[in-house]
Design a protein around this motif. Structure first.
Motif, PDB file in Angstrom:
ATOM      1  N   GLN A   1       0.923  -1.078   0.062  1.00  0.00           N
ATOM      2  CA  GLN A   1       0.106   0.230   0.228  1.00  0.00           C
ATOM      3  C   GLN A   1       0.867   0.909   0.281  1.00  0.00           C
ATOM      4  O   GLN A   1       2.083   0.999   0.408  1.00  0.00           O
ATOM      5  CB  GLN A   1      -0.468  -0.327   1.525  1.00  0.00           C
TER       6      GLN A   1
ATOM      7  N   THR B   1      13.419  -6.982   3.583  1.00  0.00           N
ATOM      8  CA  THR B   1      12.836  -5.969   3.693  1.00  0.00           C
ATOM      9  C   THR B   1      12.845  -4.699   5.521  1.00  0.00           C
ATOM     10  O   THR B   1      12.634  -3.645   4.941  1.00  0.00           O
ATOM     11  CB  THR B   1      11.138  -6.115   3.734  1.00  0.00           C
ATOM     12  N   LEU B   2      12.630  -6.130   6.496  1.00  0.00           N
ATOM     13  CA  LEU B   2      12.912  -5.485   7.694  1.00  0.00           C
ATOM     14  C   LEU B   2      14.133  -4.429   7.974  1.00  0.00           C
ATOM     15  O   LEU B   2      14.260  -3.639   8.153  1.00  0.00           O
ATOM     16  CB  LEU B   2      12.758  -6.540   8.251  1.00  0.00           C
TER      17      LEU B   2
ATOM     18  N   GLY C   1      14.660  -1.602   4.570  1.00  0.00           N
ATOM     19  CA  GLY C   1      14.238  -0.752   3.871  1.00  0.00           C
ATOM     20  C   GLY C   1      13.575  -0.756   2.918  1.00  0.00           C
ATOM     21  O   GLY C   1      13.248   0.227   2.769  1.00  0.00           O
TER      22      GLY C   1
ATOM     23  N   VAL D   1      10.303   1.061   2.264  1.00  0.00           N
ATOM     24  CA  VAL D   1       9.386   0.893   3.364  1.00  0.00           C
ATOM     25  C   VAL D   1       9.078   1.313   4.552  1.00  0.00           C
ATOM     26  O   VAL D   1      10.401   1.700   5.376  1.00  0.00           O
ATOM     27  CB  VAL D   1       9.663  -0.301   3.891  1.00  0.00           C
TER      28      VAL D   1
ATOM     29  N   LYS E   1       6.373   1.182   6.889  1.00  0.00           N
ATOM     30  CA  LYS E   1       6.029  -0.319   7.809  1.00  0.00           C
ATOM     31  C   LYS E   1       5.365  -1.729   7.453  1.00  0.00           C
ATOM     32  O   LYS E   1       5.148  -1.655   6.100  1.00  0.00           O
ATOM     33  CB  LYS E   1       4.807   0.500   8.717  1.00  0.00           C
ATOM     34  N   VAL E   2       6.200  -2.240   8.208  1.00  0.00           N
ATOM     35  CA  VAL E   2       5.067  -3.901   7.810  1.00  0.00           C
ATOM     36  C   VAL E   2       4.562  -4.234   9.036  1.00  0.00           C
ATOM     37  O   VAL E   2       4.679  -4.258  10.511  1.00  0.00           O
ATOM     38  CB  VAL E   2       6.165  -5.263   7.918  1.00  0.00           C
TER      39      VAL E   2
END
Lengths: 119, 119
Positions: free
Chosen positions: B31, B52-53, B56, B81, B83-84
């Motif tokens: 999103q 990913t974490l 970023g 990124v 937020k996840v």
């Protein structure tokens, strides 16, 4: 649990564009109309999509229960469908809904409440 | 194509909460930060989530190519990124991103451009 072999009246012009999992399913991302909040991820087979498009009530295939599931049928937290869009490779749907009550079975507005730490 | 057995440094506290497909994957809804537009659906295994974490940069597992895929690595259309979040049953992620350029490989802003007729 694979979906059953059911007769479906889904428009063949739509069915031809779907790219299903081995279980016969397409992912359905559910987004709230107005707020844009992503509420949940569910799954549809051809028949669930047909029912969603023709009744305007979001209907999914429950992989855990192995049955069709009209969202809110027992909880009252129904989803009135405003729009359904298919993605470029046919394996995901974006379902825009007016959500009545909580979308998540835990009682929260959305299912995505567990923020993961980034570092 | 199943994911390879790779050593991953994903935090075990997170890994324990994931409910993966038979192929070892979790769905990742992407999103756009700010607009709230749902851009695409992709897939992550533990290692893609770890990358990913920690970097970023949104990193997925490409089921068609059978390889890790840093979004935008070739196109330049990277996703930063913000937020996840994990959902209530651990089988879907909501990845909030700042999208550079078009999210879809077809060149459109989102992958969900094919609106299905309701009746």
């Amino acid at each position: 649990m694979p979906v059953p072999e059911v007769e479906t009246s889904l428009d063949p012009a739509i069915a031809d564009r779907l790219k299903r999992t081995a279980d016969g399913l397409v992912a359905a991302i559910v987004q709230e109309h107005g707020t844009g909040d992503v509420l949940m991820l569910a799954w549809m087979d051809d028949e669930a999509l047909h029912r969603t498009l023709t009744t305007g009530r979001a209907t999914y295939w429950s992989r855990s229960r192995g049955e069709y599931w009209v969202k809110g049928a027992t909880s009252g937290h129904v989803q009135h469908v405003k729009k359904v869009s298919l993605d470029c490779d046919g394996d995901a749907l974006l379902v825009t809904v007016e959500q009545i009550g909580a979308a998540c079975h835990t009682g929260t507005h959305t299912c995505f409440t567990d923020d993961l730490e980034m570092r």
